[in-house]
Design an enzyme around this catalytic site. Structure first.
Site, PDB file in Angstrom:
ATOM      1  N   THR A 289      21.954   8.731  -6.754  1.00 29.73           N
ATOM      2  CA  THR A 289      22.089   8.840  -5.295  1.00 29.73           C
ATOM      3  C   THR A 289      23.133   9.897  -4.914  1.00 29.73           C
ATOM      4  O   THR A 289      24.062  10.162  -5.695  1.00 29.73           O
ATOM      5  CB  THR A 289      22.500   7.465  -4.708  1.00 29.73           C
ATOM      6  N   ASP A 290      22.998  10.430  -3.717  1.00 31.37           N
ATOM      7  CA  ASP A 290      24.001  11.403  -3.236  1.00 31.37           C
ATOM      8  C   ASP A 290      25.360  10.731  -3.009  1.00 31.37           C
ATOM      9  O   ASP A 290      26.377  11.405  -2.887  1.00 31.37           O
ATOM     10  CB  ASP A 290      23.522  12.097  -1.949  1.00 31.37           C
ATOM     11  N   GLU A 291      25.363   9.389  -2.979  1.00 32.63           N
ATOM     12  CA  GLU A 291      26.623   8.698  -2.694  1.00 32.63           C
ATOM     13  C   GLU A 291      27.621   8.828  -3.840  1.00 32.63           C
ATOM     14  O   GLU A 291      28.809   8.558  -3.662  1.00 32.63           O
ATOM     15  CB  GLU A 291      26.345   7.229  -2.358  1.00 32.63           C
TER      16      GLU A 291
ATOM     17  N   TYR B  28      29.228   0.033  -4.867  1.00 30.88           N
ATOM     18  CA  TYR B  28      27.840   0.470  -5.069  1.00 30.88           C
ATOM     19  C   TYR B  28      27.824   1.881  -5.640  1.00 30.88           C
ATOM     20  O   TYR B  28      27.248   2.134  -6.712  1.00 30.88           O
ATOM     21  CB  TYR B  28      27.039   0.424  -3.757  1.00 30.88           C
TER      22      TYR B  28
ATOM     23  N   LYS C  69      26.696   3.215  -9.381  1.00 33.82           N
ATOM     24  CA  LYS C  69      25.614   4.196  -9.542  1.00 33.82           C
ATOM     25  C   LYS C  69      26.126   5.446 -10.286  1.00 33.82           C
ATOM     26  O   LYS C  69      25.407   6.041 -11.084  1.00 33.82           O
ATOM     27  CB  LYS C  69      25.030   4.599  -8.185  1.00 33.82           C
TER      28      LYS C  69
HETATM   29  P1  NAD Z   1      15.870  -1.936  -2.844  1.00 32.48           P
HETATM   30  O1  NAD Z   1      17.116  -2.731  -2.691  1.00 32.48           O
HETATM   31  O2  NAD Z   1      14.880  -1.893  -1.731  1.00 32.48           O
HETATM   32  O3  NAD Z   1      15.065  -2.448  -4.142  1.00 32.48           O
HETATM   33  C1  NAD Z   1      15.693  -2.719  -5.354  1.00 32.48           C
HETATM   34  C2  NAD Z   1      14.693  -3.441  -6.237  1.00 32.48           C
HETATM   35  O4  NAD Z   1      15.312  -3.681  -7.517  1.00 32.48           O
HETATM   36  C3  NAD Z   1      14.273  -4.809  -5.702  1.00 32.48           C
HETATM   37  O5  NAD Z   1      12.883  -4.972  -5.826  1.00 32.48           O
HETATM   38  C4  NAD Z   1      15.011  -5.793  -6.594  1.00 32.48           C
HETATM   39  O6  NAD Z   1      14.337  -7.034  -6.745  1.00 32.48           O
HETATM   40  C5  NAD Z   1      15.077  -5.025  -7.898  1.00 32.48           C
HETATM   41  N1  NAD Z   1      16.182  -5.454  -8.757  1.00 32.48           N
HETATM   42  C6  NAD Z   1      17.476  -5.657  -8.405  1.00 32.48           C
HETATM   43  N2  NAD Z   1      18.181  -6.067  -9.472  1.00 32.48           N
HETATM   44  C7  NAD Z   1      17.326  -6.100 -10.521  1.00 32.48           C
HETATM   45  C8  NAD Z   1      17.466  -6.434 -11.904  1.00 32.48           C
HETATM   46  N3  NAD Z   1      18.653  -6.822 -12.416  1.00 32.48           N
HETATM   47  N4  NAD Z   1      16.384  -6.351 -12.694  1.00 32.48           N
HETATM   48  C9  NAD Z   1      15.174  -5.985 -12.193  1.00 32.48           C
HETATM   49  N5  NAD Z   1      14.983  -5.675 -10.906  1.00 32.48           N
HETATM   50  C10 NAD Z   1      16.053  -5.721 -10.069  1.00 32.48           C
HETATM   51  O7  NAD Z   1      16.344  -0.484  -3.266  1.00 32.48           O
HETATM   52  P2  NAD Z   1      15.784   0.956  -2.877  1.00 32.48           P
HETATM   53  O8  NAD Z   1      16.368   1.374  -1.592  1.00 32.48           O
HETATM   54  O9  NAD Z   1      14.330   0.994  -3.067  1.00 32.48           O
HETATM   55  O10 NAD Z   1      16.484   1.843  -4.004  1.00 32.48           O
HETATM   56  C11 NAD Z   1      15.829   2.079  -5.245  1.00 32.48           C
HETATM   57  C12 NAD Z   1      16.700   2.985  -6.096  1.00 32.48           C
HETATM   58  O11 NAD Z   1      16.936   4.215  -5.423  1.00 32.48           O
HETATM   59  C13 NAD Z   1      18.074   2.400  -6.394  1.00 32.48           C
HETATM   60  O12 NAD Z   1      18.413   2.729  -7.722  1.00 32.48           O
HETATM   61  C14 NAD Z   1      18.987   3.108  -5.412  1.00 32.48           C
HETATM   62  O13 NAD Z   1      20.301   3.190  -5.904  1.00 32.48           O
HETATM   63  C15 NAD Z   1      18.324   4.469  -5.350  1.00 32.48           C
HETATM   64  N6  NAD Z   1      18.532   5.223  -4.095  1.00 32.48           N
HETATM   65  C16 NAD Z   1      18.272   4.623  -2.904  1.00 32.48           C
HETATM   66  C17 NAD Z   1      18.431   5.359  -1.732  1.00 32.48           C
HETATM   67  C18 NAD Z   1      18.116   4.758  -0.390  1.00 32.48           C
HETATM   68  O14 NAD Z   1      18.371   5.396   0.627  1.00 32.48           O
HETATM   69  N7  NAD Z   1      17.550   3.569  -0.297  1.00 32.48           N
HETATM   70  C19 NAD Z   1      18.851   6.699  -1.790  1.00 32.48           C
HETATM   71  C20 NAD Z   1      19.103   7.275  -3.047  1.00 32.48           C
HETATM   72  C21 NAD Z   1      18.933   6.525  -4.192  1.00 32.48           C
HETATM   73  P1  TYD Z   2      23.105   2.226   5.167  1.00 31.80           P
HETATM   74  O1  TYD Z   2      21.707   2.119   5.646  1.00 31.80           O
HETATM   75  O2  TYD Z   2      23.818   0.972   4.760  1.00 31.80           O
HETATM   76  O3  TYD Z   2      23.090   3.287   3.986  1.00 31.80           O
HETATM   77  P2  TYD Z   2      24.346   3.965   3.196  1.00 31.80           P
HETATM   78  O4  TYD Z   2      25.580   3.240   3.507  1.00 31.80           O
HETATM   79  O5  TYD Z   2      23.903   3.750   1.798  1.00 31.80           O
HETATM   80  O6  TYD Z   2      24.353   5.383   3.649  1.00 31.80           O
HETATM   81  O7  TYD Z   2      23.977   2.927   6.278  1.00 31.80           O
HETATM   82  C1  TYD Z   2      23.651   4.213   6.791  1.00 31.80           C
HETATM   83  C2  TYD Z   2      24.709   4.584   7.809  1.00 31.80           C
HETATM   84  O8  TYD Z   2      24.627   3.652   8.916  1.00 31.80           O
HETATM   85  C3  TYD Z   2      26.126   4.458   7.272  1.00 31.80           C
HETATM   86  O9  TYD Z   2      26.937   5.485   7.812  1.00 31.80           O
HETATM   87  C4  TYD Z   2      26.596   3.112   7.786  1.00 31.80           C
HETATM   88  C5  TYD Z   2      25.868   2.973   9.110  1.00 31.80           C
HETATM   89  N1  TYD Z   2      25.560   1.586   9.481  1.00 31.80           N
HETATM   90  C6  TYD Z   2      25.954   1.095  10.750  1.00 31.80           C
HETATM   91  O10 TYD Z   2      26.541   1.812  11.576  1.00 31.80           O
HETATM   92  N2  TYD Z   2      25.665  -0.205  11.054  1.00 31.80           N
HETATM   93  C7  TYD Z   2      25.028  -1.030  10.193  1.00 31.80           C
HETATM   94  O11 TYD Z   2      24.806  -2.226  10.513  1.00 31.80           O
HETATM   95  C8  TYD Z   2      24.633  -0.524   8.911  1.00 31.80           C
HETATM   96  C9  TYD Z   2      23.926  -1.399   7.904  1.00 31.80           C
HETATM   97  C10 TYD Z   2      24.917   0.798   8.606  1.00 31.80           C
END
Ligand code: NAD
Ligand code: TYD
Length: 333
Positions: free
Chosen positions: A125-127, A149, A153
Site C-alpha cells: 500500500t502507499d501508506e 496497519y 504492511k
Molecule cells: P478487506 O478488509 O476488504 O478484505 C480483507 C480480506 O482478507 C477479507 O476477506 C478477510 O476475511 C481476509 N482476511 C483477513 N485476515 C485473514 C487471514 N488471517 N487469513 C485469511 N484471510 C484473511 O481489504 P481490501 O481493502 O480488499 O484490501 C486487500 C489488500 O489490499 C490488503 O492487503 C490491503 O492492505 C491492500 N490495499 C488496500 C487498499 C484499499 O484502499 N482498500 C489500498 C492499497 C492496498
Molecule cells: P480510510 O477509508 O480509513 O482509508 P485510509 O485511512 O487507509 O486512507 O480513510 C480515508 C480518509 O478518510 C482518511 O484521511 C481518514 C478519513 N476518514 C474520515 O474523515 N472519517 C471516517 O469516518 C473515516 C473512516 C475516514
C-alpha cells in the site's frame, strides 16, 4: 493450467481480482483462501460458485496447515490480498494486524518457497511511505509508516522482498493508493459516507477534513497487477495510483450533493491519532510498462454511489451487530 491462490478473496479488492482473474485468464484455476473475518463476505464470491475453475477454502494465512490445505495439489502463482486493513481498528487493537499482515505473509512466503512458486504477489500500500507533505513517493523512497496497519504492511512488504533477495523467490510488490468501488466494507470512508448519507445519518469527518488521499478505482488496480506481472520484473516494487488527489471534505460534499442530502449531515469529529496528512504516488515506473488508470474519478464515484444505492441488501445486514458496536464505541455518536 496455472494453479492460482488468491488470499483475502472474499474481501473488497481480492474479490474483484478473483473475478478479473477468472475472466481474463481462461486457463487459470483459482483457489480463494479466506478466513472470513468481519470484512470477508461470501456474497462477494457467490456468483463464482459452480465455476469448475474456482474453489473456496476457508482458512487463515497465518496457519501453515490452512495454507497447505489451500495449495493441496500444487500452486504456481500466489496473490496475497489477505490482511487486516482498517487503520482505525489497528489503532484500537494492533495485535490482529501483526498476526495476519506480518506473520500471515511470512507463513505464505514459506509455503511459496517450499513449493517453488513461479510468482508471489504481495499487495502492499502507499501508506507504507507515511505522510507526504510535498511531491510524490517513489518506489525507492524510505518507508515511514505511522500507524500499526501501515507499519505491519511495511514489514510484510520488506519481508516479501527479503524472500526475493535471499531465496530468489519471484516476488512482485504493488503499492496501491486508496481503492474505491462496489463491495467495499462500509467502514472505509467512501462506502461509510455513502451508506450513512443514504440512511440520513451524520458523516463523521476527521479533523479539519483537509487530509488528502489519491483515489484508485478497484478495477484499475486489478489491471495494474496484471501489467506488473506480465511486463514487470521480479524483486521490483510498483506504485499504483489513480492520479486523483482529493481532500476528504471535497469527497464528503460531493457525496452529499450527489445524493441530494443536506450539508448539515456533515459532522466534524475528533481526528484520528497520527492521521497521515497526504498520500501521493509517482507512478511513472508502472506507466513505463504501459499502464495508466482508466476510470475518471467523478465517474467512478458516481458509479460507486449508484451501486450502494441499488444494493442495500449487500450493506444493510453488515451495519448491524458487531459493526454497530464498533461504530458506537469508535465514533461515540
Ligand atoms: P478487506 O478488509 O476488504 O478484505 C480483507 C480480506 O482478507 C477479507 O476477506 C478477510 O476475511 C481476509 N482476511 C483477513 N485476515 C485473514 C487471514 N488471517 N487469513 C485469511 N484471510 C484473511 O481489504 P481490501 O481493502 O480488499 O484490501 C486487500 C489488500 O489490499 C490488503 O492487503 C490491503 O492492505 C491492500 N490495499 C488496500 C487498499 C484499499 O484502499 N482498500 C489500498 C492499497 C492496498
Ligand atoms: P480510510 O477509508 O480509513 O482509508 P485510509 O485511512 O487507509 O486512507 O480513510 C480515508 C480518509 O478518510 C482518511 O484521511 C481518514 C478519513 N476518514 C474520515 O474523515 N472519517 C471516517 O469516518 C473515516 C473512516 C475516514
Amino acid at each position: 493450467m496455472p494453479r492460482v491462490l488468491i488470499t483475502g478473496g472474499a474481501g473488497f479488492i481480492g474479490s474483484h481480482y478473483a473475478h478479473h482473474a477468472l475472466r481474463t485468464h481462461p486457463d487459470w484455476r483459482v483457489t480463494v483462501l479466506d478466513k472470513l473475518t468481519y470484512a470477508g463476505n461470501p456474497a462477494n464470491l457467490q456468483d463464482l460458485e459452480g465455476n469448475p475453475r474456482y474453489r473456496f477454502v476457508r482458512g487463515d494465512i497465518a496457519s501453515r496447515q490452512d495454507v497447505e490445505r489451500a495449495v493441496e495439489g500444487g500452486v504456481d502463482l500466489i496473490f496475497n490480498f489477505a490482511a487486516e486493513t482498517h487503520v482505525d481498528r489497528s489503532i484500537g487493537d494492533p495485535e490482529g494486524f501483526i498476526r495476519t499482515d506480518i506473520y500471515g505473509t511470512y507463513a505464505l512466503l514459506e509455503t511459496a518457497r517450499a513449493r517453488g512458486v513461479k510468482v508471489f504477489v504481495q499487495i502492499s500500500t502507499d501508506e507504507v511511505y507515511g505522510s507526504v507533505p510535498r511531491g510524490r513517493s517513489l518506489e525507492t523512497d524510505a518507508l515511514m509508516p505511522t500507524n500499526p496497519y501501515s507499519a505491519s504492511k511495511a514489514a510484510a512488504d520488506r519481508l516479501a522482498y527479503s524472500y526475493f533477495a535471499t531465496y530468489g523467490l519471484p516476488v512482485f510488490i504493488s503499492r496501491a493508493s486508496n481503492n474505491y468501488g462496489p463491495c467495499q466494507y462500509p467502514e472505509k470512508v467512501i462506502p461509510l459516507f455513502v451508506t450513512n448519507a443514504l440512511e440520513d445519518k451524520p458523516l463523521p469527518l476527521y479533523g479539519d477534513g483537509q487530509n488528502v488521499r489519491d483515489w484508485l478505482y478497484v478495477t484499475d488496480h486489478c489491471e495494474a497487477i496484471d501489467v506488473m506481472l506480465e511486463r514487470g520484473a521480479p524483486g521490483e516494487v510498483y506504485n499504483i495510483g489513480g492520479g486523483n488527489e482529493r481532500r476528504n471534505l471535497e469527497i464528503t460534499e460531493h457525496i452529499l450533493d450527489r445524493l441530494g442530502k443536506p450539508r448539515t449531515l456533515l459532522r466534524y469529529v475528533q481526528d484520528r491519532p497520527g492521521h497521515d496528512r497526504r498520500y501521493a504516488l509517482d507512478c511513472s515506473k508502472i506507466g513505463r510498462l504501459g499502464w495508466a488508470p482508466r476510470v475518471v474519478f467523478e465517474k467512478g464515484l458516481e458509479e460507486t454511489i449508484a451501486w450502494y444505492a441499488a444494493n442495500r441488501a449487500w450493506w444493510q445486514p453488515i451495519k448491524t451487530g458487531e459493526y454497530l458496536e464498533y461504530y458506537r464505541k469508535h465514533y461515540k455518536i
